[in-house]
Design a protein around this motif. Structure first.
Motif, mmCIF file in Angstrom:
data_model
loop_
_atom_site.group_PDB
_atom_site.id
_atom_site.type_symbol
_atom_site.label_atom_id
_atom_site.label_comp_id
_atom_site.label_asym_id
_atom_site.label_seq_id
_atom_site.Cartn_x
_atom_site.Cartn_y
_atom_site.Cartn_z
ATOM 1 N N GLN A 47 11.031 -18.177 -53.598
ATOM 2 C CA GLN A 47 9.911 -18.256 -52.652
ATOM 3 C C GLN A 47 8.646 -18.753 -53.346
ATOM 4 N N LEU A 48 8.412 -18.278 -54.573
ATOM 5 C CA LEU A 48 7.253 -18.726 -55.342
ATOM 6 C C LEU A 48 7.347 -20.211 -55.656
ATOM 7 N N LEU A 49 8.514 -20.670 -56.059
ATOM 8 C CA LEU A 49 8.699 -22.081 -56.386
ATOM 9 C C LEU A 49 8.562 -22.960 -55.144
ATOM 10 N N ILE A 50 9.099 -22.510 -54.019
ATOM 11 C CA ILE A 50 8.960 -23.267 -52.773
ATOM 12 C C ILE A 50 7.490 -23.365 -52.371
ATOM 13 N N MET A 51 6.772 -22.243 -52.503
ATOM 14 C CA MET A 51 5.366 -22.226 -52.123
ATOM 15 C C MET A 51 4.558 -23.218 -52.964
ATOM 16 N N TYR A 52 4.846 -23.265 -54.259
ATOM 17 C CA TYR A 52 4.034 -24.111 -55.152
ATOM 18 C C TYR A 52 4.480 -25.572 -55.136
ATOM 19 N N PHE A 53 5.787 -25.814 -55.241
ATOM 20 C CA PHE A 53 6.269 -27.184 -55.419
ATOM 21 C C PHE A 53 6.552 -27.906 -54.105
ATOM 22 N N ILE A 54 6.736 -27.157 -53.004
ATOM 23 C CA ILE A 54 7.045 -27.801 -51.724
ATOM 24 C C ILE A 54 5.880 -27.664 -50.743
ATOM 25 N N PRO A 76 -4.316 -18.569 -56.021
ATOM 26 C CA PRO A 76 -4.132 -18.358 -54.573
ATOM 27 C C PRO A 76 -2.697 -18.604 -54.115
ATOM 28 N N VAL A 77 -2.024 -19.562 -54.743
ATOM 29 C CA VAL A 77 -0.628 -19.834 -54.378
ATOM 30 C C VAL A 77 0.240 -18.619 -54.699
ATOM 31 N N ALA A 78 0.029 -18.049 -55.880
ATOM 32 C CA ALA A 78 0.799 -16.860 -56.272
ATOM 33 C C ALA A 78 0.494 -15.679 -55.360
#
Length: 236
Positions: free
Chosen positions: A88-95, A106-108
């Motif tokens: 979920q963290l990777l999707i939020m940041y990279f996608i 803020p993304v985290a």
């Protein structure tokens, strides 16, 4: 005797390289600050989001209203609880924010807050459902509508019931933020890894990080115990 002298000298050398050289202790302090910001920011977001979802779901269960919103909430709970936090963290940041230049903190907070909200929602819902139905019936007989009875009668009791579980969720969330390094966010764990890569010695960096997390958890447990004690005394 010479063995212990050499061991002591080696430990002093590693300690100096870990904390003193190039003022590397600042890496740990800045990492600790980032970890606290992310953890408590996400916890606050999780509590608000979880409460809203729990209210929607219990309202639907008791009255049959908010069917569409209840369906969205169930979908959200299924997806979030069914996928790993790191993904979920990777999707939020990279996608989601992949094409936008944005600060990682803020993304985290957003990623961990959305994740925590799913678990907090079920904690709140279990607390609300644990209140005997007679409480709602008594409140309605006194002239309160459903919303008034929920806010004034049900929720204050539910919050007391779920406080231990809610505190445990905050502790779990604090430790889960240690994966923030996967988006190159320099939190406490990432700071320890950076120092390890510069000193080529994992002992002091990782042991120090572990002790810092342990200290934070102990402080949170102490605060939680204090709050539980205050609530218990207010009931007597």
């Amino acid at each position: 005797m010479a063995f212990f002298q050499n061991l002591w000298a080696e430990l002093v050398s590693e300690f100096t390289a870990t904390f003193i050289t190039e003022q590397r202790y600042l890496l740990f302090l800045n990492g600790l600050k980032t970890t606290l910001i992310v953890a408590f920011g996400a916890a606050a977001m999780g509590v608000v989001l979880g409460f809203v979802i729990a209210y929607i779901r219990t309202t639907h269960d008791h009255t049959g209203r908010l069917r569409f919103l209840n369906g969205l909430c169930k979908l959200y709970l299924t997806v979030i609880r069914g996928t790993p936090t790191m993904i979920q963290l990777l999707i939020m940041y990279f996608i989601v924010f992949g094409s936008v230049k944005i600060d990682k903190v803020p993304v985290a907070i957003l990623a961990f807050g959305i994740n925590s909200g799913a678990y907090v929602a079920e904690i709140f819902r279990s607390g609300i459902m644990s209140i005997p139905p007679g409480q709602m019936e008594a409140a309605r007989s006194l002239g309160l509508n459903y919303t008034q009875a929920t806010w004034k009668i049900i929720l204050p009791q539910a919050v007391k019931n779920v406080l231990p579980a809610l505190g445990n969720e905050v502790i779990v969330l604090l430790k889960e933020t240690s994966i923030s390094g996967y988006i190159a966010l320099q939190d406490l764990t990432k700071a320890g890894d950076i120092v390890r890569s510069r000193t080529y010695s994992p002992f002091f960096p990782y042991i120090s990080v572990a002790l810092m997390y342990l200290a934070l958890v102990l402080v949170l447990e102490k605060l939680l115990g204090y709050m539980e004690g205050r609530l218990a005394r207010s009931d007597r």
